[in-house]
Design an enzyme around this catalytic site. Sequence first.
Site, PDB file in Angstrom:
ATOM      1  N   ASP A 204      83.204  81.952  53.400  1.00 57.72           N
ATOM      2  CA  ASP A 204      82.516  82.604  54.715  1.00 57.72           C
ATOM      3  C   ASP A 204      81.634  83.704  54.067  1.00 57.72           C
ATOM      4  OD1 ASP A 204      82.739  82.318  57.364  1.00 57.72           O
ATOM      5  OD2 ASP A 204      84.060  83.993  57.900  1.00 57.72           O
ATOM      6  N   ASP A 265      88.034  80.747  62.316  1.00 57.30           N
ATOM      7  CA  ASP A 265      88.499  82.342  62.639  1.00 57.30           C
ATOM      8  C   ASP A 265      89.877  82.277  63.238  1.00 57.30           C
ATOM      9  OD1 ASP A 265      86.294  83.013  61.137  1.00 57.30           O
ATOM     10  OD2 ASP A 265      85.113  83.358  62.739  1.00 57.30           O
TER      11      ASP A 265
END
Length: 373
Positions: A204, A265
């Site tokens: 990420d 997420d």
Amino acid sequence: MEQTLGSNITVKMYSPSWINFDYTMVVIFVIAVFTVALGGYWSGQIELENMKAVTDAEDREMKKKEEYLTFSPLTVVVFVVICCVMMVLLYFFYKWLVYVMIGIFCIASAMSLYNCLAALIRKTPCGRCAIACRGKSIEVRLIFLSALCIAVAVVWAVFRNEDRWAWILQDILGIAFCLNLIKTLKLPNFKSCVILLGLLLLYDVFFVFVTPFITKNGESIMVELAAGPFGNTEKLPVVIRVPKLIYFSVMSVCLMPVSILGFGDIIVPGLLVAYCRRFDVQTGSSSIYYISSTIAYAVGMVLTFLVLVLMKKGQPALLYLVPCTLITASLVAWRRKEMKKFWKGSSYQMMNHLDYSTNEESPVTTDEQIAQQ
């Protein structure tokens, strides 16, 4: 105009001020925490039902071994590598692969929505009329449910670019998709959780903060894919979308702003929360791991939004969610002196169970082991 108004004419453009904090963040926060908490709890309930159903030690050992083969650390590494490759392919071949992703999302989300709703429907005692088909009994209500789920996915696919209401269907399908993965996918131990969350954290951060130094336009690949790179109107359906409050104001005349949160997420920390819940069930630790990890996820989300407001720039949520959840779970295990059990997971519990079953035949040996501990 000069004869009517005179030569002294001043033209000013009005632009309303932007709100620093948008309450849409609260909506996304509730959706994310609800999905993670429910998915983790559901995974624990499935584990509890499996433990009650499987009483023979050999069958349980075989089942656990199958889970280890499926979710080994090597599998986690391969999964992260595939994610990186897919990210790069989507960036360079977006205008073709986006439709592949839309098709996959429609199929997967429709199946997920069916799995989630079917679990609720099976709990209701009414409407259990069934029909026989090739020697199998199928409930009529489940047939209607499958048709409804397919219809929802098809309607979203047809009207996915409708800004006014299509986001509602996408969020419903997205929540069901995340729930289904969290309750279905099982990481066997905390070691696998650390590897998965750690690698995806690096993934990420790299695609948000590092790739701007590589791309020609100076934009991160992650942000570009979320917004639709190179001016593409089609968006990847891998986010929870909620229109901002200014969506209904004059500021939305030329711009339709939305707040988004990626499925990753929710799913990635959700897998850790689900493991914590299953560990609670296996050890009978009164949900301490599950509750603490869920609270840690909520704290991580709040921290993400605070940084987002202060920096006014898109943030990799895993940068804040992963440390909050991993550190909290580790501290709870260390404080309860169960780190070894927590790290090795269900395999450790399985060995303890087998040792206890063997030692029942030899009480003297059992007493000696207790004395040694």
